[in-house]
Structure formats: C-alpha cells, structure tokens
Design a protein around this motif. Structure first.
Motif, PDB file in Angstrom:
ATOM      1  N   GLY A 111       0.831  -1.205   0.000  1.00  0.00           N
ATOM      2  CA  GLY A 111       0.000   0.000   0.000  1.00  0.00           C
ATOM      3  C   GLY A 111       0.866   1.256   0.000  1.00  0.00           C
ATOM      4  N   ALA A 112       1.882   1.264   0.847  1.00  0.00           N
ATOM      5  CA  ALA A 112       2.769   2.433   0.913  1.00  0.00           C
ATOM      6  C   ALA A 112       3.607   2.554  -0.354  1.00  0.00           C
ATOM      7  CB  ALA A 112       3.664   2.326   2.146  1.00  0.00           C
ATOM      8  N   LEU A 113       4.091   1.424  -0.869  1.00  0.00           N
ATOM      9  CA  LEU A 113       4.933   1.475  -2.072  1.00  0.00           C
ATOM     10  C   LEU A 113       4.152   1.979  -3.285  1.00  0.00           C
ATOM     11  CD1 LEU A 113       7.662   0.693  -3.488  1.00  0.00           C
ATOM     12  CD2 LEU A 113       6.568  -1.496  -4.025  1.00  0.00           C
ATOM     13  N   TRP A 114       2.973   1.407  -3.485  1.00  0.00           N
ATOM     14  CA  TRP A 114       2.219   1.699  -4.713  1.00  0.00           C
ATOM     15  C   TRP A 114       1.242   2.860  -4.561  1.00  0.00           C
ATOM     16  CZ3 TRP A 114       1.024  -4.184  -5.761  1.00  0.00           C
ATOM     17  CH2 TRP A 114       2.067  -4.741  -6.517  1.00  0.00           C
ATOM     18  N   ARG A 115       0.792   3.108  -3.335  1.00  0.00           N
ATOM     19  CA  ARG A 115      -0.241   4.125  -3.121  1.00  0.00           C
ATOM     20  C   ARG A 115       0.154   5.067  -1.990  1.00  0.00           C
ATOM     21  NH1 ARG A 115      -4.259   3.628  -7.138  1.00  0.00           N
ATOM     22  NH2 ARG A 115      -4.569   1.417  -7.608  1.00  0.00           N
ATOM     23  N   PRO A 116       1.301   5.728  -2.117  1.00  0.00           N
ATOM     24  CA  PRO A 116       1.740   6.599  -1.006  1.00  0.00           C
ATOM     25  C   PRO A 116       0.751   7.718  -0.708  1.00  0.00           C
ATOM     26  CG  PRO A 116       3.057   7.001  -2.990  1.00  0.00           C
ATOM     27  CD  PRO A 116       2.237   5.766  -3.258  1.00  0.00           C
ATOM     28  N   ALA A 117      -0.073   8.077  -1.697  1.00  0.00           N
ATOM     29  CA  ALA A 117      -1.038   9.155  -1.474  1.00  0.00           C
ATOM     30  C   ALA A 117      -2.074   8.783  -0.418  1.00  0.00           C
ATOM     31  CB  ALA A 117      -1.721   9.514  -2.788  1.00  0.00           C
ATOM     32  N   ARG A 118      -2.195   7.479  -0.136  1.00  0.00           N
ATOM     33  CA  ARG A 118      -3.101   7.084   0.955  1.00  0.00           C
ATOM     34  C   ARG A 118      -2.579   7.541   2.313  1.00  0.00           C
ATOM     35  NH1 ARG A 118      -3.938   0.755  -0.534  1.00  0.00           N
ATOM     36  NH2 ARG A 118      -5.226   1.052  -2.377  1.00  0.00           N
ATOM     37  N   PHE A 119      -1.268   7.769   2.384  1.00  0.00           N
ATOM     38  CA  PHE A 119      -0.647   8.011   3.680  1.00  0.00           C
ATOM     39  C   PHE A 119      -0.213   9.455   3.890  1.00  0.00           C
ATOM     40  CE2 PHE A 119      -0.132   3.577   2.586  1.00  0.00           C
ATOM     41  CZ  PHE A 119      -0.420   2.911   3.764  1.00  0.00           C
ATOM     42  N   ALA A 120       0.100  10.146   2.795  1.00  0.00           N
ATOM     43  CA  ALA A 120       0.612  11.516   2.947  1.00  0.00           C
ATOM     44  C   ALA A 120       0.472  12.268   1.640  1.00  0.00           C
ATOM     45  CB  ALA A 120       2.083  11.488   3.358  1.00  0.00           C
ATOM     46  N   ASN A 121       0.452  13.588   1.760  1.00  0.00           N
ATOM     47  CA  ASN A 121       0.485  14.439   0.572  1.00  0.00           C
ATOM     48  C   ASN A 121       1.922  14.569   0.090  1.00  0.00           C
ATOM     49  OD1 ASN A 121      -2.285  14.962   0.739  1.00  0.00           O
ATOM     50  ND2 ASN A 121      -1.926  16.580   2.262  1.00  0.00           N
ATOM     51  N   GLU A 122       2.079  15.100  -1.131  1.00  0.00           N
ATOM     52  CA  GLU A 122       3.423  15.495  -1.547  1.00  0.00           C
ATOM     53  C   GLU A 122       3.879  16.556  -0.558  1.00  0.00           C
ATOM     54  OE1 GLU A 122       5.330  14.135  -3.390  1.00  0.00           O
ATOM     55  OE2 GLU A 122       4.406  13.312  -5.179  1.00  0.00           O
ATOM     56  N   PRO A 123       5.157  16.677  -0.238  1.00  0.00           N
ATOM     57  CA  PRO A 123       6.310  16.060  -0.887  1.00  0.00           C
ATOM     58  C   PRO A 123       6.795  14.789  -0.200  1.00  0.00           C
ATOM     59  CG  PRO A 123       7.058  17.778   0.562  1.00  0.00           C
ATOM     60  CD  PRO A 123       5.577  17.683   0.752  1.00  0.00           C
ATOM     61  N   CYS A 124       5.954  14.175   0.647  1.00  0.00           N
ATOM     62  CA  CYS A 124       6.446  13.052   1.450  1.00  0.00           C
ATOM     63  C   CYS A 124       6.281  11.697   0.757  1.00  0.00           C
ATOM     64  CB  CYS A 124       5.687  12.990   2.780  1.00  0.00           C
ATOM     65  SG  CYS A 124       5.723  14.517   3.693  1.00  0.00           S
ATOM     66  N   GLN A 125       5.684  11.700  -0.431  1.00  0.00           N
ATOM     67  CA  GLN A 125       5.276  10.402  -0.974  1.00  0.00           C
ATOM     68  C   GLN A 125       6.455   9.498  -1.373  1.00  0.00           C
ATOM     69  OE1 GLN A 125       2.133  11.123  -3.820  1.00  0.00           O
ATOM     70  NE2 GLN A 125       0.846  12.031  -2.251  1.00  0.00           N
ATOM     71  N   GLY A 126       7.547  10.115  -1.810  1.00  0.00           N
ATOM     72  CA  GLY A 126       8.728   9.307  -2.152  1.00  0.00           C
ATOM     73  C   GLY A 126       9.255   8.571  -0.925  1.00  0.00           C
ATOM     74  N   VAL A 127       9.235   9.254   0.204  1.00  0.00           N
ATOM     75  CA  VAL A 127       9.716   8.647   1.457  1.00  0.00           C
ATOM     76  C   VAL A 127       8.780   7.518   1.876  1.00  0.00           C
ATOM     77  CG1 VAL A 127      10.208   9.113   3.896  1.00  0.00           C
ATOM     78  CG2 VAL A 127      10.753  10.813   2.161  1.00  0.00           C
ATOM     79  N   ILE A 128       7.483   7.751   1.720  1.00  0.00           N
ATOM     80  CA  ILE A 128       6.498   6.722   2.098  1.00  0.00           C
ATOM     81  C   ILE A 128       6.691   5.476   1.228  1.00  0.00           C
ATOM     82  CG2 ILE A 128       4.027   6.176   2.166  1.00  0.00           C
ATOM     83  CD1 ILE A 128       4.467   8.261   4.193  1.00  0.00           C
ATOM     84  N   SER A 129       6.893   5.680  -0.078  1.00  0.00           N
ATOM     85  CA  SER A 129       7.103   4.545  -0.972  1.00  0.00           C
ATOM     86  C   SER A 129       8.342   3.751  -0.567  1.00  0.00           C
ATOM     87  CB  SER A 129       7.285   5.019  -2.416  1.00  0.00           C
ATOM     88  OG  SER A 129       6.041   5.279  -2.991  1.00  0.00           O
ATOM     89  N   GLU A 130       9.386   4.455  -0.269  1.00  0.00           N
ATOM     90  CA  GLU A 130      10.627   3.772   0.128  1.00  0.00           C
ATOM     91  C   GLU A 130      10.413   3.011   1.437  1.00  0.00           C
ATOM     92  OE1 GLU A 130      13.142   2.930  -1.314  1.00  0.00           O
ATOM     93  OE2 GLU A 130      14.509   2.363   0.298  1.00  0.00           O
ATOM     94  N   HIS A 131       9.657   3.619   2.333  1.00  0.00           N
ATOM     95  CA  HIS A 131       9.356   2.944   3.598  1.00  0.00           C
ATOM     96  C   HIS A 131       8.551   1.661   3.321  1.00  0.00           C
ATOM     97  CE1 HIS A 131       8.863   2.798   7.938  1.00  0.00           C
ATOM     98  NE2 HIS A 131       7.616   2.435   7.731  1.00  0.00           N
ATOM     99  N   GLY A 132       7.620   1.757   2.351  1.00  0.00           N
ATOM    100  CA  GLY A 132       6.841   0.569   1.980  1.00  0.00           C
ATOM    101  C   GLY A 132       7.736  -0.526   1.448  1.00  0.00           C
ATOM    102  N   ARG A 133       8.717  -0.151   0.627  1.00  0.00           N
ATOM    103  CA  ARG A 133       9.628  -1.150   0.062  1.00  0.00           C
ATOM    104  C   ARG A 133      10.418  -1.845   1.180  1.00  0.00           C
ATOM    105  NH1 ARG A 133      14.409  -2.191  -2.409  1.00  0.00           N
ATOM    106  NH2 ARG A 133      15.373  -0.506  -1.240  1.00  0.00           N
ATOM    107  N   LEU A 134      10.840  -1.075   2.164  1.00  0.00           N
ATOM    108  CA  LEU A 134      11.581  -1.661   3.286  1.00  0.00           C
ATOM    109  C   LEU A 134      10.686  -2.570   4.118  1.00  0.00           C
ATOM    110  CD1 LEU A 134      13.677   1.460   4.411  1.00  0.00           C
ATOM    111  CD2 LEU A 134      14.447  -0.531   3.091  1.00  0.00           C
ATOM    112  N   ALA A 135       9.423  -2.165   4.264  1.00  0.00           N
ATOM    113  CA  ALA A 135       8.473  -3.006   5.014  1.00  0.00           C
ATOM    114  C   ALA A 135       8.244  -4.330   4.281  1.00  0.00           C
ATOM    115  CB  ALA A 135       7.151  -2.258   5.203  1.00  0.00           C
TER     116      ALA A 135
END
Ligand SMILES: N[C@@H](CCC(=O)N[C@@H](CS)C(=O)NCC(=O)O)C(=O)O
Length: 211
Positions: A111-135
């Motif tokens: 969810g975080a990797l593919w749909r970061p917008a569910r978790f935060a607005n820009e400009p944080c989405q790249g960080v959320i995606s990376e966090h999803g990949r680590l999870a």
C-alpha cells in the motif's frame, strides 16, 4: 451464482483461485485497477470502498469485501472447511497468516509502495514509498525464514489452506517490483511453485492472462 469482481493479478486472484479449487460456479466481472475502474462511479455504487475483490453472494445483499473475509466465506459456504484449518489450533494459525499478509504486507508494505497518497500528501510520498519497500523486504524475509524450516505449507499441520493461496499473490508481486524471488527467497519460491502446480491455480492464471 457467485459473482467475483476482480482485477488481473490483484489480491482478488486469491478468491478467484479458491472458487476454482472448490469447483464453485461463479461469474468473474473485470474491474481494472490499472485503468482506475475501481474508483469509477459505476463500481463505487457496487462497492463504496472502491477496491477489489468483492463477492456478490446474493442479489439483495451488499457485496462482501475484504479478501480474507471472502476467502473464509467461500471456504465455509462451499465445502472447503479443510482449507481454513480443521481444528481451532490450525484455523488460528491459518488466520494468523492471512491477517498478517493483509494488514502488514499488503496494506502497510505494498500500500505504501504503490499508493503513497493514501498516507501523505506530496512532498512526502517518495519517502512513504521507500518505507513501503523496506516493510516489504522485512516481511518477505520473515516469510522466507518460516519456509526455510522445510515446511511444505504455510501451516504444515493443516496442509493446503487459504494462507497458501494468499501467499502466492504476494510472491508474484515480489517479482513485479523487481525482486529476484528465486535467488533471494528460495524456500518461499519452492512453496510458490507447489501452489502454482495446482490445476485451479493454472486455470485462474491463464484466465487472468498472468505471466
Ligand atoms: N483490505 C482490502 C484491500 C483491497 C485492495 O487494496 N485491493 C486493491 C487491489 S490488490 C485495489 O482494489 N486497489 C484499487 C485502488 O486502490 O484504487 C482487501 O484485503 O480486500
């Protein structure tokens, strides 16, 4: 007849496989995640959550949602109780796998990797995606550790269950995001091959046009 709303290769693949495994008459209705149909007005009128899978069990009731609930429902309604684990201990372990896959790996990881917008607005989405990949890496590693003990099935004592079917979806997604599954998750990949070999899985795979 049951109607399953699905998108090729999405988590709806798991209930699709189960319907075929149990030889249940069903109709498959395509609602593509890729082209945004899950968020379209027509589908939202059917399933306000805007996600697949959804299962129509009756013409008068709202569709049943949530992959784990749908898997459980189909197994119980269609003579597949053994696929849920036949004793409280086995059923508890099967559910433990499924809930973890659904909440941690699917919702938090992919969810975080593919749909970061569910978790935060820009400009944080790249960080959320990376966090999803680590999870995902963390959960994949935990899955590999479990299969590395030599078990054939997710809950070996229960044999083939819905947890094994559900796991295959995420193994396939690992390949989709570029992970070398065979090299890095060898034990889990042997399990995935075992599940893939089942006729019901091959039929669902072919129907959905998966590689
Ligand atoms: N918790 C739900 C999640 C379902 C879900 O996120 N499905 C994805 C496909 S795997 C989806 O429909 N995504 C469409 C979207 O987010 O717009 C379940 O387990 O069924």
């Amino acid at each position: 007849m049951y109607e399953l709303y699905y998108s090729p290769g999405a988590c709806s693949l798991a209930p699709h496989i189960l319907l075929r495994e149990l030889g249940v008459a069903h109709r498959l209705t395509l609602v593509s995640v890729a082209d945004g149909s899950t968020g379209g007005a027509e589908y939202l009128a059917i399933n306000p959550k805007g996600r697949v899978p959804a299962l129509r069990t009756s013409p008068t009731e709202p569709v049943l949602t949530e992959a784990v609930a749908i898997l459980t429902y189909i197994a119980r309604a269609c003579g597949g109780e053994a696929l849920l684990g036949e004793t409280p201990d086995k059923a508890g372990r099967v559910l433990e796998w499924c809930v973890w896959l659904s909440t941690s790996l699917h919702a938090s990881g992919f969810g975080a990797l593919w749909r970061p917008a569910r978790f935060a607005n820009e400009p944080c989405q790249g960080v959320i995606s990376e966090h999803g990949r680590l999870a995902i890496l963390r959960d994949f590693s935990a899955i590999e550790t479990r299969f590395a003990d030599g078990r054939s099935w997710a809950v070996d004592a229960a044999g083939y269950t819905i947890a094994d079917i559900f796991l295959l979806v995420f193994h396939r997604w690992g390949g989709r995001i570029g992970f070398d599954m065979a090299a890095n998750y060898a034990a889990w990949s042997r399990h995935a091959a075992r599940v893939r070999a089942r006729p019901a899985v091959q039929q669902a795979w072919e129907f959905e046009g998966l590689s």
